[in-house]
Design an enzyme around this catalytic site. Sequence first.
Site, mmCIF file in Angstrom:
data_model
loop_
_atom_site.group_PDB
_atom_site.id
_atom_site.type_symbol
_atom_site.label_atom_id
_atom_site.label_comp_id
_atom_site.label_asym_id
_atom_site.label_seq_id
_atom_site.Cartn_x
_atom_site.Cartn_y
_atom_site.Cartn_z
ATOM 1 N N ASP A 188 1.286 -1.354 0.133
ATOM 2 C CA ASP A 188 -0.015 -0.329 -0.162
ATOM 3 C C ASP A 188 1.033 1.325 -0.228
ATOM 4 O OD1 ASP A 188 -2.809 1.093 0.351
ATOM 5 O OD2 ASP A 188 -1.619 1.986 2.095
ATOM 6 N N GLU A 294 -1.545 -1.670 -5.993
ATOM 7 C CA GLU A 294 -2.323 -0.260 -6.651
ATOM 8 C C GLU A 294 -2.348 0.810 -7.345
ATOM 9 O OE1 GLU A 294 -4.018 2.566 -3.254
ATOM 10 O OE2 GLU A 294 -2.123 1.761 -2.526
ATOM 11 N N ASP A 382 -3.136 1.134 6.962
ATOM 12 C CA ASP A 382 -2.865 0.693 6.093
ATOM 13 C C ASP A 382 -2.233 -0.144 5.941
ATOM 14 O OD1 ASP A 382 -3.036 3.700 5.111
ATOM 15 O OD2 ASP A 382 -0.753 4.278 6.270
#
Length: 404
Positions: A188, A294, A382
Site C-alpha cells: 500500500d 494498487e 494502511d
Amino acid sequence: MTLKAFKMRLYPNQKQIKQIKQTFGSTRFVWNQMLARQSARHKNNPNAKYQNNYAMDLMLTTLKAEYPWLKDVDNTALQATNSNLHDAFQRFFNKKLSNGYPCFKSKKNYAQSYTTKNNGQSIKVIDDHHLKLPKLGKVYFRAGRILTGKVKRATVRINSQGQYYAIVLVESEKQVLKPKTKQVVGIDLGLDSLMILSNGQKVNMVHFDNDAKQQIRVWERKTARRRQNALKEIAFDKHEKVLFPRTSLRQFPRYQQARLTVAKLKRQVSDRRNDKLQKLTTQLVQGYDVIVVEKLNTQGMLKNHHLARAISNAGWGNLVRMLQYKCDWYGKQLIIVDPKYTSRICSACGQHNHQFDGLSQHEWLAVREWQCPTCGTHLDRDLNASQNILKRGLAQIEKEKALA
Ligand SMILES: [Zn+2]
C-alpha cells in the site's frame, strides 16, 4: 529480450558542442514546421486526414530542399522528431492520455534534447569512455554502469545547468533471478510511510531534502528578483536606444548564476530520491516473486493541493514504473489491482465497513486505525489496505489460472 537504458555524462569537445547545438536547433525547427503545417492543414480543411510520421518523413525531403542546412545534421534525429510529434498527436487524439494540443518548442528553454536511432553501426559504445554518435564521432563519457547489447537509440540532452548527457537504449537478454523466493507481497502506498508491506514492514521516505528545500526557496527568490531586474534593464536599454542594448537574459551573469544554483539544488534532491527508490525496488524484486500494488489515480490526487506535495515527494509514479521494468527484467510478476475500498474492507473477515461512508476525504484520511464492527479485529488502516491488495492480487492470479 528486453530494452534497458543507461545514462552517461558526455564531455563533448568544442566542435562536437557546435554540432550538438545545431542538431538541437534543427530538430526544434522540424518540430515547429511540422506542427505548423499540421495545424494549417486542419484549419484550411477540417476534413483533411491527419498526416502520420511516415507522411511527415516525406515532407522532410521537401523541407530539406527549402532549407539546405537541415542536411548538415543527423537525419535519424529529424525522423525521430517526426515520430515524437506523431506520438504527441496520438496522445492528444486519445483523450485519456492527453497533455493537450502539441506545443511549439522554444529556443529559450535551457534544456534541449534530440534522439538518434541506430542505423547499422552509427551508434556504438567503443570502450569504457567513448561513445560513437552519428555526425559527432567519438565522444568522451563517464557512466556508473555500462550495459552491453545491441544499441537501439540514444538521446543526447543538455540540462538547465549546461551539462551534456546521453541516454542509451540497448537490447539485452532477460536475466531471470534464481532461485525463486516463493514469497508474495502486497504494497500500500501511503503518505505517512512511503509504503506499507502486507507483512507489516513499513518503509519510510526519509525527508533528507528538508534542508535542501529551504535553500531552494532562498535561491528561487533570488532568481526571481534578479530576473525582474534584468528584464527592467533590457526594457531600459530598448527605451533609451543605447548603443549596445542588452536583449537576452543570457547577458546577465548574476541571474544565470542564481538560476544554475536552483537547478543544481533541485537536481541533488531528485538524484537522492531516485537513488533511494532504485535501491528499494531492487530489494523488493529480489525478495518477492509476486508483488501486488494498487492502481494509482495520481491525476485525480494531484488536484487536491494538500496532498500534491507529499505525493510528488514520494515519487509514487516512479516507484511503480521501476517495479514494472525490474519485474520484467528479472522474471518476476507485478500485479496492479483496483484499490477501491481496500482501506474500508476488513482483511480478517472481508466485510465492508460502512461506518466512514459519510466522512469527507480529509476526515477519512485522518482515520489511522479502526475496529471491525463484524469480527472485532483492530486494524491499522494502511496495513489492512496492503493485506487487501495482496488478497486481490492473489485472487486475480487464481482467476487467470482458472481461465488458462
Ligand atoms: Zn472483520
